[in-house]
Design a protein around this motif. Sequence first.
Motif, PDB file in Angstrom:
ATOM      1  N   LEU A   1       0.835  -1.196   0.000  1.00 40.83           N
ATOM      2  CA  LEU A   1       0.000   0.000   0.000  1.00 40.83           C
ATOM      3  C   LEU A   1       0.872   1.248   0.000  1.00 40.83           C
ATOM      4  O   LEU A   1       1.807   1.361   0.796  1.00 40.83           O
ATOM      5  CB  LEU A   1      -0.908   0.014   1.234  1.00 40.83           C
ATOM      6  CG  LEU A   1      -1.805   1.244   1.415  1.00 40.83           C
ATOM      7  CD1 LEU A   1      -2.842   1.339   0.301  1.00 40.83           C
ATOM      8  CD2 LEU A   1      -2.501   1.213   2.782  1.00 40.83           C
ATOM      9  N   LEU A   2       0.551   2.170  -0.887  1.00 44.75           N
ATOM     10  CA  LEU A   2       1.212   3.472  -0.937  1.00 44.75           C
ATOM     11  C   LEU A   2       0.226   4.505  -0.410  1.00 44.75           C
ATOM     12  O   LEU A   2      -0.864   4.673  -0.961  1.00 44.75           O
ATOM     13  CB  LEU A   2       1.621   3.799  -2.370  1.00 44.75           C
ATOM     14  CG  LEU A   2       2.452   5.072  -2.595  1.00 44.75           C
ATOM     15  CD1 LEU A   2       3.770   5.001  -1.849  1.00 44.75           C
ATOM     16  CD2 LEU A   2       2.692   5.286  -4.088  1.00 44.75           C
TER      17      LEU A   2
ATOM     18  N   SER B   1       3.717  12.467  -9.742  1.00 41.53           N
ATOM     19  CA  SER B   1       5.048  12.145 -10.258  1.00 41.53           C
ATOM     20  C   SER B   1       5.714  11.066  -9.411  1.00 41.53           C
ATOM     21  O   SER B   1       6.330  10.132  -9.945  1.00 41.53           O
ATOM     22  CB  SER B   1       5.916  13.407 -10.285  1.00 41.53           C
ATOM     23  OG  SER B   1       7.244  13.107 -10.674  1.00 41.53           O
ATOM     24  N   PHE B   2       5.577  11.184  -8.088  1.00 43.31           N
ATOM     25  CA  PHE B   2       6.168  10.181  -7.197  1.00 43.31           C
ATOM     26  C   PHE B   2       5.551   8.814  -7.452  1.00 43.31           C
ATOM     27  O   PHE B   2       6.257   7.810  -7.578  1.00 43.31           O
ATOM     28  CB  PHE B   2       5.956  10.585  -5.739  1.00 43.31           C
ATOM     29  CG  PHE B   2       6.526   9.606  -4.749  1.00 43.31           C
ATOM     30  CD1 PHE B   2       7.835   9.733  -4.302  1.00 43.31           C
ATOM     31  CD2 PHE B   2       5.765   8.548  -4.259  1.00 43.31           C
ATOM     32  CE1 PHE B   2       8.375   8.827  -3.391  1.00 43.31           C
ATOM     33  CE2 PHE B   2       6.283   7.641  -3.353  1.00 43.31           C
ATOM     34  CZ  PHE B   2       7.599   7.782  -2.920  1.00 43.31           C
ATOM     35  N   GLU B   3       4.223   8.762  -7.529  1.00 45.15           N
ATOM     36  CA  GLU B   3       3.532   7.488  -7.740  1.00 45.15           C
ATOM     37  C   GLU B   3       3.913   6.856  -9.069  1.00 45.15           C
ATOM     38  O   GLU B   3       4.142   5.645  -9.158  1.00 45.15           O
ATOM     39  CB  GLU B   3       2.018   7.705  -7.672  1.00 45.15           C
ATOM     40  CG  GLU B   3       1.209   6.430  -7.808  1.00 45.15           C
ATOM     41  CD  GLU B   3      -0.285   6.678  -7.732  1.00 45.15           C
ATOM     42  OE1 GLU B   3      -1.048   5.687  -7.758  1.00 45.15           O
ATOM     43  OE2 GLU B   3      -0.695   7.853  -7.655  1.00 45.15           O
TER      44      GLU B   3
ATOM     45  N   GLN C   1       4.372   1.991  -8.360  1.00 44.58           N
ATOM     46  CA  GLN C   1       3.633   1.242  -7.349  1.00 44.58           C
ATOM     47  C   GLN C   1       2.739   0.190  -8.005  1.00 44.58           C
ATOM     48  O   GLN C   1       1.983   0.465  -8.929  1.00 44.58           O
ATOM     49  CB  GLN C   1       2.786   2.206  -6.501  1.00 44.58           C
ATOM     50  CG  GLN C   1       1.732   1.559  -5.639  1.00 44.58           C
ATOM     51  CD  GLN C   1       2.313   0.684  -4.547  1.00 44.58           C
ATOM     52  OE1 GLN C   1       3.516   0.551  -4.425  1.00 44.58           O
ATOM     53  NE2 GLN C   1       1.460   0.065  -3.760  1.00 44.58           N
ATOM     54  N   GLN C   2       2.842  -1.056  -7.509  1.00 41.20           N
ATOM     55  CA  GLN C   2       2.064  -2.154  -8.070  1.00 41.20           C
ATOM     56  C   GLN C   2       0.836  -2.497  -7.213  1.00 41.20           C
ATOM     57  O   GLN C   2      -0.110  -3.098  -7.706  1.00 41.20           O
ATOM     58  CB  GLN C   2       2.961  -3.390  -8.211  1.00 41.20           C
ATOM     59  CG  GLN C   2       4.130  -3.173  -9.170  1.00 41.20           C
ATOM     60  CD  GLN C   2       5.067  -4.365  -9.204  1.00 41.20           C
ATOM     61  OE1 GLN C   2       4.920  -5.306  -8.429  1.00 41.20           O
ATOM     62  NE2 GLN C   2       6.042  -4.335 -10.101  1.00 41.20           N
TER      63      GLN C   2
END
Length: 342
Positions: A257-258, A274-276, A281-282
């Motif tokens: 989880l992000l 941009s970070f994501e 992230q999967q």
Amino acid sequence: MSFYINGIGAVSPQKSFAEALSSKPAVHYGNQLHCQEPDYTAFIDARQLRRLSRIVKLSIAASSQAVQDAAPAIIDGVIVGTGWGCIEDTVTFLEKMVENQEEALSPTAFIHSTHNTIAAQVAFQLKCKGYNTTYSHRSISFESALLDAALLLAETPAQTLLVGGVDELTNTSFSILSRFDLFKQPQELGSDSLFSLGTAGTVAGEGSVFFAVSGVRTEHSYCQVAAVQTLSFGSTDDAVEAARKMLQRHGLPAVDLLLLGNNGDSKEDKHYDSFETNFTQQGQTLKFKHLCGEYPTASAFGLGLGATLLKQNLSLGSVPQSVLFYNCSPQSHQALVLLRAC
């Protein structure tokens, strides 16, 4: 430098973290999200209430909840992060200065206006005579307090520390911040639609969240705080690289989880996007500031949300075993916190 969250207490715009993670969290309308305050007499002697400022009452209530949740034998220290401090008392002191033309001022309002009043009052209420300090470092005030707790627990893991993130919203502070066009227009604005508007500005928030942390895992433990890192005056790419190295150090190819600190401001949310994207992230991605609003220590609310997810398995499908928290601010401060299930 890892440690465990053994108890959580919060006073926020949501009644509880469980409600915030449910399908029907509390929805607020307008551009201000205020706390749902409890009956303070459950935590504070009624005779003392009138002498305490609102932010101190918020802090004592949240810290007392964290102690009750963790049920430790003793609290060894109190560490508080606050970006704004005791704004209400500060305004009172400044108003008295103007009214009295800087003469015959009572020192009481000044004493109560200092940032470390919060940690001192919490310690006094809990009869804690140990370590006591306050961090005021804009949007990474709470993360700075977490880092201090990690260093202390690395030396003495058996201790139990209270770490809190606290900020209040007042009419004066909102009026001043509104001059910088930080907030959306209040007409027909619901917190549940914050991320769908695509306009500039966010909603103002406030909250008090405390964590009882220790280097020793207990039956009450929510999760392990595996790593905490702050970055100042760096780019989003720097944060992505730091996150990847953080996961590598802990043997994680990815996280389940992000948890992102998007606040609905189209100018600021592009950094989170941009970070994501670059982090690739999967797993799942969640946002939280529509639940608590934007304020310097809103990350404490986000951390409480992530810890509750890991303990109570309140996910949107599969049960997360790891959470990466990312928050950034217009002042170019970024923070990363890695949580792992116990």
